[in-house]
Scaffold this active site. Structure first.
Site, PDB file in Angstrom:
ATOM      1  N   HIS A 162       0.692  -1.107   0.069  1.00  0.00           N
ATOM      2  CA  HIS A 162       0.160  -0.027   0.110  1.00  0.00           C
ATOM      3  C   HIS A 162       0.957   1.231   0.087  1.00  0.00           C
ATOM      4  O   HIS A 162       0.552   2.252  -0.674  1.00  0.00           O
ATOM      5  CB  HIS A 162      -0.787  -0.136   1.218  1.00  0.00           C
ATOM      6  CG  HIS A 162      -2.273  -0.785   1.046  1.00  0.00           C
ATOM      7  ND1 HIS A 162      -2.126  -2.043   0.698  1.00  0.00           N
ATOM      8  CD2 HIS A 162      -3.371  -0.436   1.210  1.00  0.00           C
ATOM      9  CE1 HIS A 162      -3.474  -2.354   0.704  1.00  0.00           C
ATOM     10  NE2 HIS A 162      -4.384  -1.409   0.811  1.00  0.00           N
ATOM     11  N   HIS A 214       1.068  -3.839   9.194  1.00  0.00           N
ATOM     12  CA  HIS A 214       2.542  -3.731   8.937  1.00  0.00           C
ATOM     13  C   HIS A 214       3.109  -3.195  10.010  1.00  0.00           C
ATOM     14  O   HIS A 214       2.629  -2.528  10.959  1.00  0.00           O
ATOM     15  CB  HIS A 214       2.650  -2.838   7.604  1.00  0.00           C
ATOM     16  CG  HIS A 214       2.295  -3.331   6.204  1.00  0.00           C
ATOM     17  ND1 HIS A 214       3.222  -4.436   5.657  1.00  0.00           N
ATOM     18  CD2 HIS A 214       1.501  -3.223   5.637  1.00  0.00           C
ATOM     19  CE1 HIS A 214       2.547  -4.848   4.604  1.00  0.00           C
ATOM     20  NE2 HIS A 214       1.386  -4.010   4.576  1.00  0.00           N
TER      21      HIS A 214
END
Length: 337
Positions: free
Chosen positions: A209, A261
């Site tokens: 992303h 993450h």
């Protein structure tokens, strides 16, 4: 007869054989270049498909008491669909609007160019060129991200919650005997989650992303810096650039906020995206090169007083009447001649 002669004189001359051959050769070169570029796009797309559908991420061990992989699972704030709209649909809209307005203001909206036997609007060709540059850099960034994900196989912060690992000896990570144990042989129960969810738990580094968002939105910001050059667009341009960068920044922050993450994954992913955008803008799209019209003519040339130069360098050895302020008289001139 005179009218007929005038009509013949004003009629366009038929192209010669040499001109026809030259135009045909130019069309072949364009077709060959487009074919090579299309082949490169296909080659860059193949690794992405292989990684996504045919390659398993690296399987690495973990410590059962590692708190960095024990976060609860939560949904994405920026979903993959939203990411596609931000990095695909939004740049496309900006490219179309800017190229249309640019052609409209320069009076080239109705001009056409022949491309492979087709008459196309000039701004269509320019739009296609900009989209090709953008897509090429996007594929490079995507490939770099995928190589990192499947090579490293880093576990996501919610790995334990989704995988629910069961050791081969029948024990669980919650058993006291496994408190400080490094586990390599395990199976994921994954109750309540799909196989794709379990597979995603080993694709933390780097953040996809972050890399895609920073590449796409930073590249568009640089594109606006290059294209929005008309008067009174200064604040508008910088405001739009700020919004684009903030969208990329928020996307990156949401990956840590959602426990998808680690912070280092987001940092490296963002750096990959920024590097890809700068390389594409600098060396492929050439946004940082000044156009020929922006270069001042005569810039860098030293201006000199040519009359003084002639007096000092030429007149000292040249007789009149070629020099002014000469000290030769008529008799001396005759002897010189």
């Amino acid at each position: 007869m005179r009218d007929a002669a005038n009509e013949n004189s004003t009629a366009p001359a038929a192209p010669t054989d040499r001109e026809i051959r030259r135009a045909s050769a130019a069309q072949r070169r364009v077709a060959r270049r487009l074919l090579i570029e299309l082949l490169i796009i296909v080659v860059l797309t193949i690794p992405i498909c292989i990684f996504e559908f045919a390659v398993e991420p690296a399987r690495r061990g973990f410590f059962c008491d590692d708190e960095s992989i024990r976060y609860p699972f939560s949904d994405n704030t920026v979903t993959p669909v939203m990411l596609g709209l931000l990095t695909g649909a939004l740049p496309l809209i900006i490219f179309v609007v800017v190229e249309y307005v640019h052609a409209l203001r320069s009076g080239e909206l109705s001009s056409t160019v022949e491309l492979l036997g087709w008459q196309m609007s000039t701004w269509y060709v320019e739009l296609g060129r900009q989209l090709t540059y953008f897509g090429f850099g996007l594929l490079l960034t995507f490939d770099a991200t995928e190589v990192g994900k499947y090579t490293i196989g880093r576990l996501r912060p919610h790995f334990i919650a989704v995988c629910q690992p069961q050791l081969n000896d029948g024990t669980l990570c919650t058993d006291p005997v496994n408190l400080h144990r490094y586990v390599e042989n395990y199976e994921c129960a994954g109750e309540g989650y799909t196989i794709a969810d379990v597979r995603q738990t080993r694709l933390s580094f780097p953040s996809g992303h972050s890399s895609i968002a920073f590449y796409a939105l930073l590249y568009v910001a640089l594109y606006l810096q290059r294209k929005l050059t008309w008067r009174s667009s200064n604040f508008t341009r910088h405001f739009l650039q700020f919004v684009l960068i903030m969208l990329a920044w928020y996307t990156a922050l949401s990956r840590v906020m959602d426990s998808w993450h680690h912070w280092s994954d987001v940092l490296v992913g963002s750096l990959i995206g920024v590097t890809g955008a700068l390389i594409t803008a600098r060396y492929i799209a050439k946004f940082f090169q000044s156009p020929f019209s922006d270069v001042p003519l005569g810039g860098g040339l030293r201006r000199e007083d040519t009359s003084a130069t002639l007096q000092d360098e030429v007149c000292s050895s040249t007789p009149p009447p070629y020099c002014v302020n000469s000290s030769y008289n008529e008799d001396q001139y005759c002897t010189k001649v």
